[in-house]
Design a protein around this motif. Structure first.
Motif, short mmCIF file in Angstrom:
data_model
loop_
_atom_site.label_atom_id
_atom_site.label_comp_id
_atom_site.label_asym_id
_atom_site.label_seq_id
_atom_site.Cartn_x
_atom_site.Cartn_y
_atom_site.Cartn_z
N THR A 125 0.84 -1.20 0.00
CA THR A 125 0.00 0.00 0.00
C THR A 125 0.88 1.26 0.00
N TRP A 126 2.07 1.15 -0.58
CA TRP A 126 3.07 2.21 -0.53
C TRP A 126 2.53 3.54 -1.05
N ARG A 127 1.82 3.52 -2.13
CA ARG A 127 1.35 4.79 -2.72
C ARG A 127 0.41 5.55 -1.78
N GLN A 128 -0.27 4.84 -0.90
CA GLN A 128 -1.13 5.49 0.08
C GLN A 128 -0.36 5.84 1.36
N GLU A 129 0.62 5.03 1.72
CA GLU A 129 1.29 5.17 3.00
C GLU A 129 2.61 5.94 2.97
N TYR A 130 3.17 6.19 1.79
CA TYR A 130 4.49 6.81 1.77
C TYR A 130 4.53 8.20 2.40
N PRO A 131 3.47 9.03 2.32
CA PRO A 131 3.60 10.33 2.99
C PRO A 131 3.86 10.19 4.50
N GLU A 132 3.16 9.27 5.15
CA GLU A 132 3.39 9.04 6.58
C GLU A 132 4.79 8.48 6.83
N MET A 133 5.21 7.53 6.01
CA MET A 133 6.52 6.91 6.20
C MET A 133 7.64 7.93 6.01
N LEU A 134 7.51 8.78 5.01
CA LEU A 134 8.55 9.79 4.77
C LEU A 134 8.55 10.85 5.87
N THR A 135 7.37 11.17 6.39
CA THR A 135 7.31 12.10 7.53
C THR A 135 8.04 11.50 8.72
N ARG A 136 7.81 10.23 8.99
CA ARG A 136 8.49 9.56 10.10
C ARG A 136 10.00 9.51 9.87
N LEU A 137 10.41 9.32 8.63
CA LEU A 137 11.84 9.29 8.32
C LEU A 137 12.48 10.66 8.54
N VAL A 138 11.80 11.71 8.12
CA VAL A 138 12.31 13.07 8.34
C VAL A 138 12.37 13.37 9.84
N GLU A 139 11.36 12.95 10.57
CA GLU A 139 11.38 13.15 12.02
C GLU A 139 12.57 12.43 12.64
N ALA A 140 12.86 11.22 12.18
CA ALA A 140 14.02 10.47 12.69
C ALA A 140 15.32 11.19 12.36
N GLN A 141 15.39 11.81 11.19
CA GLN A 141 16.59 12.56 10.81
C GLN A 141 16.78 13.79 11.67
N SER A 142 15.70 14.37 12.15
CA SER A 142 15.80 15.60 12.93
C SER A 142 16.29 15.36 14.36
N TYR A 143 16.43 14.11 14.75
CA TYR A 143 16.90 13.77 16.10
C TYR A 143 18.30 14.32 16.35
N SER A 144 19.18 14.18 15.36
CA SER A 144 20.55 14.71 15.48
C SER A 144 21.19 14.77 14.11
N ALA A 145 22.22 15.58 14.00
CA ALA A 145 22.96 15.69 12.74
C ALA A 145 23.59 14.35 12.38
N GLN A 146 24.12 13.65 13.38
CA GLN A 146 24.76 12.36 13.13
C GLN A 146 23.75 11.35 12.59
N ARG A 147 22.54 11.34 13.15
CA ARG A 147 21.53 10.40 12.67
C ARG A 147 21.10 10.78 11.25
N ALA A 148 20.96 12.06 10.97
CA ALA A 148 20.57 12.50 9.63
C ALA A 148 21.60 12.04 8.60
N ILE A 149 22.87 12.17 8.95
CA ILE A 149 23.94 11.73 8.05
C ILE A 149 23.91 10.22 7.88
N ALA A 150 23.72 9.49 8.98
CA ALA A 150 23.67 8.02 8.90
C ALA A 150 22.51 7.55 8.04
N ILE A 151 21.36 8.19 8.15
CA ILE A 151 20.20 7.83 7.35
C ILE A 151 20.47 8.11 5.87
N ALA A 152 21.03 9.28 5.58
CA ALA A 152 21.35 9.62 4.19
C ALA A 152 22.38 8.64 3.61
N GLU A 153 23.41 8.34 4.38
CA GLU A 153 24.45 7.41 3.90
C GLU A 153 23.88 6.02 3.67
N ALA A 154 22.99 5.56 4.54
CA ALA A 154 22.41 4.22 4.37
C ALA A 154 21.55 4.15 3.10
#
Length: 102
Positions: A49-78
């Protein structure tokens, strides 16, 4: 086998087709791994159901990135590591991995 064109190509799946949906889910799930298996698993589970759920998933991913600069970099690198290890590059009829082409 899909038609081979020049340049960067999405990975070929098990059925011999290139799926932007499957690839997108795999890239976002890999990117989410540094934030924890809960988010990465939720992204993989949302595949059907990705086409319906991706906005929520990407919001959660951005929220996870905002935790710290190190986490944002780790997420981008992964996420980039997943792209480099799975995408293909074609030139002159020859196909190599994107990482090898760079």
């Amino acid at each position: 086998m899909p038609k081979i064109t020049e340049g960067v190509q999405f990975p070929t799946g098990p059925e011999g087709k290139r799926s932007t949906l499957a690839t997108g889910v795999a890239v976002f799930a890999a990117a989410a791994a540094p934030a924890g298996e809960e988010l990465a698993g939720a992204i993989r589970k949302a595949r059907k159901t990705w086409r319906q759920e991706y906005p929520e998933m990407l919001t959660r991913l951005v929220e996870a990135q905002s935790y710290s600069a190190q986490r944002a970099i780790a997420i981008a690198e992964a996420g980039l590591a997943e792209i480099y290890s799975t995408f293909e590059f074609v030139r002159g009829g020859e196909m190599v991995g994107v990482e090898a082409a760079m």
